[in-house]
Enzyme design. Sequence first.
Site, PDB file in Angstrom:
ATOM      1  N   SER A  55       0.811  -1.230   0.000  1.00  0.00           N
ATOM      2  CA  SER A  55       0.000   0.000   0.000  1.00  0.00           C
ATOM      3  C   SER A  55       0.842   1.277   0.000  1.00  0.00           C
ATOM      4  O   SER A  55       0.356   2.321  -0.419  1.00  0.00           O
ATOM      5  CB  SER A  55      -0.906   0.014   1.227  1.00  0.00           C
ATOM      6  OG  SER A  55      -0.138  -0.189   2.394  1.00  0.00           O
ATOM      7  N   ASP A 357      -3.875   7.743   8.051  1.00  0.00           N
ATOM      8  CA  ASP A 357      -4.951   6.891   8.581  1.00  0.00           C
ATOM      9  C   ASP A 357      -4.463   5.991   9.708  1.00  0.00           C
ATOM     10  O   ASP A 357      -5.132   5.037  10.063  1.00  0.00           O
ATOM     11  CB  ASP A 357      -5.540   6.047   7.447  1.00  0.00           C
ATOM     12  CG  ASP A 357      -4.473   5.214   6.732  1.00  0.00           C
ATOM     13  OD1 ASP A 357      -3.332   5.170   7.224  1.00  0.00           O
ATOM     14  OD2 ASP A 357      -4.772   4.618   5.686  1.00  0.00           O
ATOM     15  N   HIS A 360      -0.661   4.688   6.978  1.00  0.00           N
ATOM     16  CA  HIS A 360      -0.032   5.277   5.783  1.00  0.00           C
ATOM     17  C   HIS A 360       0.253   6.765   5.962  1.00  0.00           C
ATOM     18  O   HIS A 360      -0.426   7.436   6.731  1.00  0.00           O
ATOM     19  CB  HIS A 360      -0.933   5.047   4.577  1.00  0.00           C
ATOM     20  CG  HIS A 360      -1.311   3.599   4.421  1.00  0.00           C
ATOM     21  ND1 HIS A 360      -2.533   3.110   4.791  1.00  0.00           N
ATOM     22  CD2 HIS A 360      -0.587   2.548   3.977  1.00  0.00           C
ATOM     23  CE1 HIS A 360      -2.558   1.804   4.562  1.00  0.00           C
ATOM     24  NE2 HIS A 360      -1.392   1.433   4.082  1.00  0.00           N
TER      25      HIS A 360
END
Length: 395
Positions: A55, A357, A360
């Site tokens: 991610s 978040d 990240h």
Amino acid sequence: MWFNKDEAKAGRRRHGVRTTAPASLLFLLIIIMLSTVEPSEANCSFPAIFNFGDSNSDTGGFWAAFPFQRAPFGMTFFHKPAGRASDGRLVIDFLAQALGLPFLSPYLQSIASNFSHGANFATAASTVLLPNTSLFVTGISPFSLAIQLNQMKELREKAYELNPQDNLPAKDIFDKALYTIDIGQNDFTSKVGRTGVEEFRQMLSQVVNQITWTVKELYDIGGRRFLVFNLAPIGCFPAFLTLLPHKSNDLDQYGCMVHYNNAVTYYNKLLRAALQQIRPELSNATVVYVNTHAVKLKLFRRPQKHGLVYGTKACCGSGAGAYNYDPLVFCGNSKEINGMNVTATACSDPQNYVSWDGIHATEAANKVIASAVLRGAYFDPPFHLSQLCELNPIG
Ligand SMILES: *[C@@H]1O[C@H](CO)[C@@H](O)[C@H](O)[C@H]1NC(C)=O
Ligand SMILES: *[C@@H]1O[C@H](CO)[C@@H](O)[C@H](O)[C@H]1NC(C)=O
Ligand SMILES: *[C@@H]1O[C@H](CO)[C@@H](O)[C@H](O)[C@H]1NC(C)=O
Ligand SMILES: *[C@@H]1O[C@H](CO)[C@@H](O)[C@H](O)[C@H]1NC(C)=O
Ligand SMILES: *[C@@H]1O[C@H](CO)[C@@H](O)[C@H](O)[C@H]1NC(C)=O
């Protein structure tokens, strides 16, 4: 972590709402998007980037496979969810822009992708080692590094097999391209609290070996320039400060967990040594260890020094505790808890946060990281990117 049926349904509902927006507004939005994304030509010896990862560098692969990403993701730069686990651009986006290349199309994205300047095989929740299939439902992606490598080989085969097509890379691009690898965080975090120390160390060596094996495989198909990113200080992440067991005396003066950060440092040393070891085998190749860990640690420790304010507190969350992270209500989600409708929304000033978040980084943090990397100070051995390319300024 992100994958359940309710979310998929909610995603479809949102789609319905979005398409009712006035056509003229949509048109305007598209024009604005195109004008901000247009790369400026730069003299650069890298005509393409091929990226492998999770991610931290996924530009939409995971959400192409499971399409239901929600606002407020993408709010800062794209002004809508853009397949990135951030409010805006990732380090890989800044890197592409600096090299004068368009944003990388995710390999899994079948709509409007263009691979002539590279491809992104990264997907959120990917691991280096083959994932344990029983973990799929709890948030591990099936697209592990070995699968990403196979996808790369397939793309290359097609580029050779088909006549030149304007959305495939030219055949002569593969030995000139930059290969970036930024993965390992999920192997680390899915095991760090669960296994014994010895088992964990063994697993980390396997992770490192799989990464160096991947570099060699890419070398065998023509890759010559590699940037391998190390792991971030996850002991400072709001999510892991909330989730991973620790004692309060395990926190350092910056509020990060010493124990987990030491384990990351141990892994990074292994990675650095393993890359050193394979260099002599790969003649005429440049294999660079990129120490983004150092920049990220500085950001978490002294955000103010870099123009930010909050280190270990997430921007997007439901307001829970000092870290603003609640594993039950992830950024963008709502949940009924004790009869109350709890929604994890974004802060109004993401430019002041390191963490978007809880896991990240924000665009603001990514910009600091990318700028530091592009200045060249975090490459081992030194890699003169600014001499190989006229770098576009980061904006
Ligand atoms: C690229 O380099 C060539 C030769 O050095 C130069 O003539 C040209 O102006 C440069 N182009 C750009 C966009 O800087
Ligand atoms: C896979 O995960 C499940 C559930 O966490 C666990 O019970 C099982 O032992 C794991 N298998 C392996 C091979 O790690
Ligand atoms: C893909 O990008 C290249 C370079 O920017 C461009 O020349 C080509 O027309 C694009 N292909 C498509 C199908 O848009
Ligand atoms: C070494 O690699 C460069 C590209 O990175 C290539 O231009 C050159 O021909 C290569 N030299 C040898 C001897 O393979
Ligand atoms: C909870 O709040 C969110 C955001 O305001 C809203 O979209 C959602 O429909 C609400 N859910 C319920 C069950 O009220």
